[in-house]
Scaffold this motif. Structure first.
Motif, PDB file in Angstrom:
ATOM      1  N   ALA A 159       0.873  -1.170   0.000  1.00 33.89           N
ATOM      2  CA  ALA A 159       0.000   0.000   0.000  1.00 33.89           C
ATOM      3  C   ALA A 159       0.906   1.215   0.000  1.00 33.89           C
ATOM      4  O   ALA A 159       1.983   1.205   0.596  1.00 33.89           O
ATOM      5  CB  ALA A 159      -0.907   0.011   1.220  1.00 33.89           C
ATOM      6  N   VAL A 160       0.480   2.268  -0.699  1.00 33.76           N
ATOM      7  CA  VAL A 160       1.224   3.518  -0.763  1.00 33.76           C
ATOM      8  C   VAL A 160       0.305   4.627  -0.286  1.00 33.76           C
ATOM      9  O   VAL A 160      -0.815   4.780  -0.782  1.00 33.76           O
ATOM     10  CB  VAL A 160       1.712   3.812  -2.198  1.00 33.76           C
ATOM     11  CG1 VAL A 160       2.482   5.129  -2.254  1.00 33.76           C
ATOM     12  CG2 VAL A 160       2.574   2.674  -2.719  1.00 33.76           C
ATOM     13  N   PRO A 205       1.756   8.866  -8.716  1.00 31.24           N
ATOM     14  CA  PRO A 205       1.218   7.907  -9.675  1.00 31.24           C
ATOM     15  C   PRO A 205       1.925   6.559  -9.525  1.00 31.24           C
ATOM     16  O   PRO A 205       3.148   6.507  -9.409  1.00 31.24           O
ATOM     17  CB  PRO A 205       1.504   8.536 -11.043  1.00 31.24           C
ATOM     18  CG  PRO A 205       2.470   9.629 -10.803  1.00 31.24           C
ATOM     19  CD  PRO A 205       2.453   9.977  -9.350  1.00 31.24           C
ATOM     20  N   LEU A 206       1.158   5.486  -9.502  1.00 29.97           N
ATOM     21  CA  LEU A 206       1.682   4.140  -9.309  1.00 29.97           C
ATOM     22  C   LEU A 206       1.484   3.330 -10.580  1.00 29.97           C
ATOM     23  O   LEU A 206       0.406   3.352 -11.171  1.00 29.97           O
ATOM     24  CB  LEU A 206       0.964   3.446  -8.154  1.00 29.97           C
ATOM     25  CG  LEU A 206       0.934   4.190  -6.821  1.00 29.97           C
ATOM     26  CD1 LEU A 206       0.092   3.432  -5.811  1.00 29.97           C
ATOM     27  CD2 LEU A 206       2.339   4.421  -6.317  1.00 29.97           C
ATOM     28  N   THR A 207       2.514   2.592 -10.967  1.00 31.45           N
ATOM     29  CA  THR A 207       2.425   1.722 -12.138  1.00 31.45           C
ATOM     30  C   THR A 207       3.016   0.373 -11.783  1.00 31.45           C
ATOM     31  O   THR A 207       4.133   0.298 -11.267  1.00 31.45           O
ATOM     32  CB  THR A 207       3.206   2.313 -13.329  1.00 31.45           C
ATOM     33  OG1 THR A 207       2.741   3.633 -13.587  1.00 31.45           O
ATOM     34  CG2 THR A 207       3.041   1.458 -14.575  1.00 31.45           C
ATOM     35  N   VAL A 208       2.249  -0.691 -12.035  1.00 28.06           N
ATOM     36  CA  VAL A 208       2.766  -2.051 -11.878  1.00 28.06           C
ATOM     37  C   VAL A 208       3.245  -2.504 -13.245  1.00 28.06           C
ATOM     38  O   VAL A 208       2.493  -2.462 -14.223  1.00 28.06           O
ATOM     39  CB  VAL A 208       1.697  -3.015 -11.321  1.00 28.06           C
ATOM     40  CG1 VAL A 208       2.205  -4.449 -11.338  1.00 28.06           C
ATOM     41  CG2 VAL A 208       1.300  -2.602  -9.908  1.00 28.06           C
ATOM     42  N   ALA A 248      -0.887  -2.545 -14.536  1.00 26.86           N
ATOM     43  CA  ALA A 248      -1.951  -1.947 -13.728  1.00 26.86           C
ATOM     44  C   ALA A 248      -1.500  -0.604 -13.185  1.00 26.86           C
ATOM     45  O   ALA A 248      -0.306  -0.288 -13.172  1.00 26.86           O
ATOM     46  CB  ALA A 248      -2.316  -2.883 -12.572  1.00 26.86           C
ATOM     47  N   HIS A 249      -2.488   0.180 -12.725  1.00 30.23           N
ATOM     48  CA  HIS A 249      -2.240   1.468 -12.078  1.00 30.23           C
ATOM     49  C   HIS A 249      -3.020   1.487 -10.764  1.00 30.23           C
ATOM     50  O   HIS A 249      -4.131   2.014 -10.706  1.00 30.23           O
ATOM     51  CB  HIS A 249      -2.672   2.621 -12.980  1.00 30.23           C
ATOM     52  CG  HIS A 249      -1.886   2.696 -14.252  1.00 30.23           C
ATOM     53  ND1 HIS A 249      -0.656   3.302 -14.309  1.00 30.23           N
ATOM     54  CD2 HIS A 249      -2.128   2.202 -15.484  1.00 30.23           C
ATOM     55  CE1 HIS A 249      -0.179   3.197 -15.537  1.00 30.23           C
ATOM     56  NE2 HIS A 249      -1.043   2.528 -16.266  1.00 30.23           N
ATOM     57  N   PRO A 250      -2.445   0.901  -9.700  1.00 31.30           N
ATOM     58  CA  PRO A 250      -3.164   0.869  -8.422  1.00 31.30           C
ATOM     59  C   PRO A 250      -3.401   2.285  -7.903  1.00 31.30           C
ATOM     60  O   PRO A 250      -2.640   3.206  -8.204  1.00 31.30           O
ATOM     61  CB  PRO A 250      -2.231   0.112  -7.478  1.00 31.30           C
ATOM     62  CG  PRO A 250      -1.084  -0.347  -8.278  1.00 31.30           C
ATOM     63  CD  PRO A 250      -1.137   0.283  -9.616  1.00 31.30           C
ATOM     64  N   ARG A 251      -4.462   2.423  -7.134  1.00 31.51           N
ATOM     65  CA  ARG A 251      -4.778   3.717  -6.541  1.00 31.51           C
ATOM     66  C   ARG A 251      -4.037   3.874  -5.219  1.00 31.51           C
ATOM     67  O   ARG A 251      -4.018   2.955  -4.410  1.00 31.51           O
ATOM     68  CB  ARG A 251      -6.273   3.828  -6.319  1.00 31.51           C
ATOM     69  CG  ARG A 251      -7.018   3.911  -7.635  1.00 31.51           C
ATOM     70  CD  ARG A 251      -8.495   4.006  -7.478  1.00 31.51           C
ATOM     71  NE  ARG A 251      -8.876   5.064  -6.546  1.00 31.51           N
ATOM     72  CZ  ARG A 251     -10.115   5.266  -6.155  1.00 31.51           C
ATOM     73  NH1 ARG A 251     -11.081   4.497  -6.601  1.00 31.51           N
ATOM     74  NH2 ARG A 251     -10.398   6.229  -5.315  1.00 31.51           N
ATOM     75  N   PRO A 252      -3.412   5.039  -4.991  1.00 29.67           N
ATOM     76  CA  PRO A 252      -2.798   5.278  -3.688  1.00 29.67           C
ATOM     77  C   PRO A 252      -3.861   5.169  -2.592  1.00 29.67           C
ATOM     78  O   PRO A 252      -5.032   5.473  -2.805  1.00 29.67           O
ATOM     79  CB  PRO A 252      -2.271   6.718  -3.793  1.00 29.67           C
ATOM     80  CG  PRO A 252      -2.110   6.956  -5.261  1.00 29.67           C
ATOM     81  CD  PRO A 252      -3.209   6.157  -5.910  1.00 29.67           C
ATOM     82  N   GLY A 253      -3.426   4.708  -1.429  1.00 29.91           N
ATOM     83  CA  GLY A 253      -4.350   4.598  -0.309  1.00 29.91           C
ATOM     84  C   GLY A 253      -5.164   3.327  -0.290  1.00 29.91           C
ATOM     85  O   GLY A 253      -6.075   3.187   0.520  1.00 29.91           O
TER      86      GLY A 253
END
Length: 169
Positions: free
Chosen positions: A34-35, A41-44, A53-58
């Motif tokens: 978790a960030v 911006p997060l990118t897997v 994927a682009h997970p959502r922060p939080g």
């Protein structure tokens, strides 16, 4: 810390503090992360390098073995916090697991190729009243892009018994 709560860690489990993004983590074994903090911006990235994927922060998310998480620069704010289920295993220095880059105290700042310990997840009571591990200890790799800001492990709570690899920059 909110990131720890999201992955089921105890309050004082170690996390990675990231200043202005630029961190890439590679999973060695399946991980839950978790960030929180500054909304980066997060990118897997899949093992082949393609965006998966682009997970959502939080929000907690899975990072399968061999895949990477890339944190971009946040649009606002300065510090993001990455929690891995189980916490980062870093030995305390003078009672703290944080890095003070000005004084040189604490663990060394993350560098490309560093392997960080990932502790086993918290133990949960079994139906018979005994404690049992919820899953095995796993590893992750982290990395920083060249010229990127320093990152520092923050507030870990136990000794290392697994691994995470970091790449920074």
């Amino acid at each position: 810390m909110r990131a720890n709560r999201l992955v089921g860690n105890p309050r004082g489990a170690a996390v990675i503090e990231v200043v202005l993004g630029g961190l890439v983590l590679r999973a060695h074994g399946p991980q839950v992360l978790a960030v929180t903090g500054a909304p980066a911006p997060l990118t897997v990235l899949a093992a082949d390098g393609g965006e998966r994927a682009h997970p959502r922060p939080g929000r907690p998310f899975a990072l399968p073995d061999g895949e990477r998480l890339r944190l971009g620069a946040p649009a606002s704010g300065l510090r993001s916090y990455v929690a891995v289920r189980g916490g980062i295993g870093v030995a305390p220095v003078l009672g703290s697991r944080s890095t003070d880059v000005l004084s040189g105290l604490g663990p060394s700042p993350l560098r490309t190729g560093d392997v960080l310990g990932v502790l086993g997840p918290p133990r949960t009571p079994s139906p018979r009243g005994r404690t049992s591990p919820t899953s095995a200890t796993r590893a992750t790799r982290a990395a920083r892009r060249p010229g990127g800001p320093p990152t520092a492990p923050r507030r870990p709570s136990r000794c290392a018994c697994g691994g995470v690899r970091a790449r920074t920059g």
